[in-house]
Design an enzyme around this catalytic site. Structure first.
Site, PDB file in Angstrom:
ATOM      1  N   ASP A   1       0.816  -1.312   0.041  1.00  0.00           N
ATOM      2  CA  ASP A   1       0.074   0.148  -0.080  1.00  0.00           C
ATOM      3  C   ASP A   1       0.778   1.208  -0.139  1.00  0.00           C
ATOM      4  O   ASP A   1       1.876   1.162   0.503  1.00  0.00           O
ATOM      5  CB  ASP A   1      -0.838  -0.145   1.184  1.00  0.00           C
ATOM      6  CG  ASP A   1      -1.893  -0.797   1.075  1.00  0.00           C
ATOM      7  OD1 ASP A   1      -2.849  -0.552   0.215  1.00  0.00           O
ATOM      8  OD2 ASP A   1      -2.209  -1.764   1.889  1.00  0.00           O
TER       9      ASP A   1
ATOM     10  N   HIS B   1       2.717   3.582  -9.016  1.00  0.00           N
ATOM     11  CA  HIS B   1       2.804   2.009  -9.020  1.00  0.00           C
ATOM     12  C   HIS B   1       4.048   1.749  -9.758  1.00  0.00           C
ATOM     13  O   HIS B   1       4.805   0.849  -9.292  1.00  0.00           O
ATOM     14  CB  HIS B   1       1.765   1.571  -9.875  1.00  0.00           C
ATOM     15  CG  HIS B   1       0.247   1.769  -9.344  1.00  0.00           C
ATOM     16  ND1 HIS B   1      -0.013   1.459  -7.948  1.00  0.00           N
ATOM     17  CD2 HIS B   1      -0.890   2.348  -9.768  1.00  0.00           C
ATOM     18  CE1 HIS B   1      -1.215   1.775  -7.801  1.00  0.00           C
ATOM     19  NE2 HIS B   1      -1.619   2.079  -8.634  1.00  0.00           N
TER      20      HIS B   1
ATOM     21  N   LEU C   1      14.898 -18.033  -2.810  1.00  0.00           N
ATOM     22  CA  LEU C   1      13.553 -17.455  -2.638  1.00  0.00           C
ATOM     23  C   LEU C   1      12.477 -17.925  -3.503  1.00  0.00           C
ATOM     24  O   LEU C   1      12.520 -17.988  -4.801  1.00  0.00           O
ATOM     25  CB  LEU C   1      13.593 -16.053  -2.780  1.00  0.00           C
ATOM     26  CG  LEU C   1      12.531 -15.339  -2.597  1.00  0.00           C
ATOM     27  CD1 LEU C   1      11.816 -15.300  -1.141  1.00  0.00           C
ATOM     28  CD2 LEU C   1      12.715 -13.776  -2.814  1.00  0.00           C
TER      29      LEU C   1
HETATM   30  C1  FPP Z   1      -1.917  -0.697  -3.656  1.00  0.00           C
HETATM   31  O1  FPP Z   1      -1.362   0.889  -3.452  1.00  0.00           O
HETATM   32  C2  FPP Z   1      -1.021  -1.042  -4.795  1.00  0.00           C
HETATM   33  C3  FPP Z   1      -1.596  -1.797  -5.845  1.00  0.00           C
HETATM   34  C4  FPP Z   1      -2.963  -1.857  -5.840  1.00  0.00           C
HETATM   35  C5  FPP Z   1      -0.799  -2.136  -6.742  1.00  0.00           C
HETATM   36  C6  FPP Z   1       0.605  -2.870  -6.428  1.00  0.00           C
HETATM   37  C7  FPP Z   1       1.458  -2.949  -7.574  1.00  0.00           C
HETATM   38  C8  FPP Z   1       2.727  -2.506  -7.756  1.00  0.00           C
HETATM   39  C9  FPP Z   1       3.563  -2.291  -6.629  1.00  0.00           C
HETATM   40  C10 FPP Z   1       3.595  -2.698  -8.958  1.00  0.00           C
HETATM   41  C11 FPP Z   1       3.295  -3.794 -10.052  1.00  0.00           C
HETATM   42  C12 FPP Z   1       3.575  -5.229  -9.358  1.00  0.00           C
HETATM   43  C13 FPP Z   1       4.555  -5.959  -9.614  1.00  0.00           C
HETATM   44  C14 FPP Z   1       4.702  -7.476  -9.169  1.00  0.00           C
HETATM   45  C15 FPP Z   1       5.654  -5.510 -10.526  1.00  0.00           C
HETATM   46  P1  FPP Z   1      -2.629   1.843  -3.540  1.00  0.00           P
HETATM   47  O2  FPP Z   1      -2.650   2.162  -5.076  1.00  0.00           O
HETATM   48  O3  FPP Z   1      -3.930   1.414  -3.027  1.00  0.00           O
HETATM   49  O4  FPP Z   1      -2.115   3.299  -2.826  1.00  0.00           O
HETATM   50  P2  FPP Z   1      -2.721   4.374  -1.825  1.00  0.00           P
HETATM   51  O5  FPP Z   1      -3.362   3.334  -0.867  1.00  0.00           O
HETATM   52  O6  FPP Z   1      -1.846   5.192  -1.479  1.00  0.00           O
HETATM   53  O7  FPP Z   1      -3.899   4.663  -2.677  1.00  0.00           O
END
Ligand code: FPP
Length: 225
Positions: free
Chosen positions: A2, A19, A113
């Site tokens: 998050d 992201h 891993l």
């Molecule tokens: C949550 O943060 C995160 C996600 C929904 C996506 C996670 C994806 C990545 C880190 C990149 C792609 C993945 C890989 C494996 C390369 P949020 O968008 O809800 O953030 P916020 O809580 O600040 O709104």
């Protein structure tokens, strides 16, 4: 993982940039887990609920995932990392599914891993899918309701051959489970970090592991001594 959105907002950038930075943190933390002797790392990369985000964000996340799968193949091999995936993989775009299958196949004999990507994953959905498989088996006489126990149920989850997590790290200070590994987290230790995922460094991982090592795990039993 998050905090990508907030990280971007704080800088006046679109969420997708958060992201992108989050994907770099994924690379960092995978490398650090490998070096620190962690056996399994499961990343909640895309939830069942994330499909309801704006189409542009969903598309960007799928593109980042594909970029990661293709771009990190060599790194996964060099670091002896085995890739796995859980979730409703058939929901992903065909090209993502193909790249995912290729990376899983390529890395299947690696012995370091195990990196598990949770994609189009929801804990409730996983439990429903496992129940469906069991009901189908019962209907065709392959098993009976009397045989059902925790072990048999767990064998029908996506994580059938993976151990339950010892430690759950939640970034950005959130205090929710958000439909993640509902069955498997029954006795997992929680560590809540205020750090936004794109800022998550090896030092934060080390702090989380150090905190975990101080915990006394009893699994519902009385402490010894
Ligand atoms: C949550 O943060 C995160 C996600 C929904 C996506 C996670 C994806 C990545 C880190 C990149 C792609 C993945 C890989 C494996 C390369 P949020 O968008 O809800 O953030 P916020 O809580 O600040 O709104």
């Amino acid at each position: 993982m998050d905090g990508n959105g907030r990280w971007a907002r704080e800088r006046g950038l679109p969420r997708t940039e958060g992201h992108r930075e989050g994907a770099l943190a994924v690379q960092r933390i995978c490398a650090a887990c490998g070096e620190q002797g962690v056996d399994f790392l499961t990343l909640f990369a895309f939830s069942s609920e994330n499909w309801s985000r704006p189409q542009t964000e969903v598309k960007a996340l799928m593109a980042l995932l594909e970029e990661f799968l293709v771009g990190q193949r060599e790194e996964l091999m060099q670091r002896n990392i085995r890739l796995r995936a859980i979730g409703r993989i058939a929901d992903l775009p065909a090209s993502c599914q193909e790249q995912l299958a290729q990376s899983i196949e390529l890395t299947r004999h690696n012995s370091g891993l195990t990196l598990v990507l949770a994609l189009s994953y929801g804990g409730r959905e996983e439990i429903v899918d496992a129940t469906r498989r069991l009901m189908q088996k019962a209907a065709s006489g392959q098993c009976s309701p009397a045989e059902l126990n925790n072990a048999l149920f767990a064998q029908h989850l996506d994580t059938a051959d993976l151990p339950d997590p010892d430690l759950l790290i939640r970034s950005s200070g959130e205090l929710r489970l958000s439909n993640f590994l509902l069955w498997q987290l029954s006795y997992t230790e929680f560590y809540i970090s205020p750090v936004l995922w794109p800022d998550f460094e090896e030092s934060h991982l080390r702090e989380a592991i150090a905190a975990y090592s101080q915990r006394q795990r009893r699994f519902g039993a009385v402490p010894e001594g």
